[in-house]
Design an enzyme around this catalytic site. Structure first.
Site, PDB file in Angstrom:
ATOM      1  N   CYS A 188      66.812  45.200  67.338  1.00  0.00           N
ATOM      2  CA  CYS A 188      66.253  44.515  66.031  1.00  0.00           C
ATOM      3  C   CYS A 188      64.935  44.075  66.060  1.00  0.00           C
ATOM      4  O   CYS A 188      63.919  44.735  65.640  1.00  0.00           O
ATOM      5  CB  CYS A 188      67.084  43.776  65.132  1.00  0.00           C
ATOM      6  SG  CYS A 188      67.230  41.901  65.635  1.00  0.00           S
ATOM      7  N   HIS A 231      68.618  38.127  63.008  1.00  0.00           N
ATOM      8  CA  HIS A 231      68.418  39.653  62.858  1.00  0.00           C
ATOM      9  C   HIS A 231      67.181  39.684  62.000  1.00  0.00           C
ATOM     10  O   HIS A 231      66.874  38.956  61.241  1.00  0.00           O
ATOM     11  CB  HIS A 231      69.894  40.419  62.171  1.00  0.00           C
ATOM     12  CG  HIS A 231      69.516  41.798  62.038  1.00  0.00           C
ATOM     13  ND1 HIS A 231      69.763  42.437  62.980  1.00  0.00           N
ATOM     14  CD2 HIS A 231      69.340  42.350  61.151  1.00  0.00           C
ATOM     15  CE1 HIS A 231      69.909  43.876  62.760  1.00  0.00           C
ATOM     16  NE2 HIS A 231      69.529  43.915  61.521  1.00  0.00           N
ATOM     17  N   HIS A 256      65.998  49.141  60.087  1.00  0.00           N
ATOM     18  CA  HIS A 256      66.202  48.104  61.092  1.00  0.00           C
ATOM     19  C   HIS A 256      67.003  48.629  62.284  1.00  0.00           C
ATOM     20  O   HIS A 256      67.547  49.873  62.018  1.00  0.00           O
ATOM     21  CB  HIS A 256      66.987  46.837  60.341  1.00  0.00           C
ATOM     22  CG  HIS A 256      68.348  47.138  59.979  1.00  0.00           C
ATOM     23  ND1 HIS A 256      69.525  46.451  60.219  1.00  0.00           N
ATOM     24  CD2 HIS A 256      68.897  48.009  59.187  1.00  0.00           C
ATOM     25  CE1 HIS A 256      70.635  47.010  59.558  1.00  0.00           C
ATOM     26  NE2 HIS A 256      70.230  47.948  59.029  1.00  0.00           N
TER      27      HIS A 256
END
Length: 344
Positions: free
Chosen positions: A260, A308, A320
């Site tokens: 990510c 994240h 993402h």
């Protein structure tokens, strides 16, 4: 959701970062396959919904461990650079001292041949000038002629001792960071292997449904999404869109695979912006704004620990890299609790 970041590379010779990440991901897959080969009576007794929730939890924990891995690995890279610089400084300092002592040795030889050695030269040629001075008890014996040379030599020797001590400290820290990298790598691999084991325990139909859901949908309607916050944000968003469909590989930062924060770093690098490597650091790479004011190109971090991160695409969507098995994709911005929105 999600797991991410870099394969604990232990610096595999001859491989670049993404190749190392891919190699280690294959190793993780092999470990997962081995763990999946458990007796039928050892299968979890939870319902499919419980199993899916546990898989999601394991992916989140793996992402947290991945971020810790990336942070430690980034620190190890920095320490290696600092250590090389310090070692170069030590070598230059030693050569400077050697040259000074050689010059003084020539002078001492000339004095000896002419009838004796000036005490100041004996002091300067001593392997431990400070000890010599302690024994001498006074600087008065040092002739004015050589006082400057002595001061310079002693300063150089002190500098060299400090540089050597600094090198020892960096070596010790690098060793500790290497151990942390290995520890976080094992953590990621354990979580991912367990997640795969649980997925393999699901009935075929439930497993297929879970894996279909992990692929995301088609490109959402982004009409009316509004302009990006800046030209560089628009360029970064376009780069992230070009990565749609690329695989998630923990520890990878492009161009063929991403975790990510690796996707964010790579996307903004295309716009000439150097983001930090971890999602925790990326959340502070610009000005934070309310979610209600998010514009395309803003970074959206998730979880209280920002484990994240994605890039806002507009109309309530982010791009993402979710977790292993799920490629770079669009998802609703509210897929997890949002901890911050950052305008770079």
């Amino acid at each position: 959701m999600g797991s991410h970041r870099r394969t604990a590379h232990s610096r595999l010779p001859g491989l670049d970062r993404n190749t190392r990440a891919t190699v280690l991901t294959v190793a993780v897959a092999s470990a997962a396959a081995a763990l999946a080969a458990v007796p039928a009576d050892a299968a979890p007794k939870d319902t499919p919904a419980d199993t899916k929730a546990e898989v999601d939890r394991l992916y989140e924990q793996a992402e947290q461990a991945t971020e810790a891995f990336n942070k430690a690995d980034e620190r190890a890279d920095k320490l290696r650079t600092e250590l090389r610089t310090t070692q170069d400084e030590v070598a230059r300092g030693q050569e400077r001292i050697n040259a000074m002592r050689r010059a003084l040795g020539l002078l001492a030889g000339a004095q000896y041949r002419s009838g004796g050695i000036d005490p100041s030269l004996a002091l300067m040629l001593s392997s431990d000038p400070d000890s010599y001075l302690d024994k001498a008890g006074t600087l008065d014996r040092i002739s004015a002629r050589h006082a400057g040379e002595l001061t310079e030599l002693r300063a150089a020797q002190r500098d060299l001792a400090q540089e050597r001590a600094g090198a020892r400290r960096k070596l010790a820290e690098l060793d500790a960071v290497r151990k942390a990298v290995a520890r976080h790598k094992r953590g990621v691999e354990t979580k991912l292997a367990r997640a795969r084991q649980l997925l393999n325990s699901l009935p075929d139909a439930d497993r297929a449904a879970y894996e279909r859901s992990s692929r995301g949908g088609e490109r959402p309607d982004l009409s009316g999404a509004g302009p990006a916050s800046s030209g560089r944000a628009a360029t970064a968003l376009a780069a992230a869109q070009s990565a749609l469909g690329k695989p998630y590989v923990w520890g990878a930062n492009g161009p063929s695979a991403f975790d990510c924060s690796g996707l964010m770093q790579w996307s903004y690098a295309r716009a000439g912006v150097a983001l930090p490597r971890t999602s925790q650091a990326q959340r502070y790479a610009g000005r934070q704004v309310p979610l209600s004011q998010a514009r395309p190109g803003d970074l959206v971090a998730y979880g209280a620990d920002a484990h994240h991160i994605g890039i806002y695409a507009g109309n309530g969507q982010v791009i993402h890299a979710p977790y292993p098995g799920a490629p770079v994709r669009y998802d609703p911005v509210g897929m997890m609790p949002v901890s911050s929105v950052t305008r770079v």
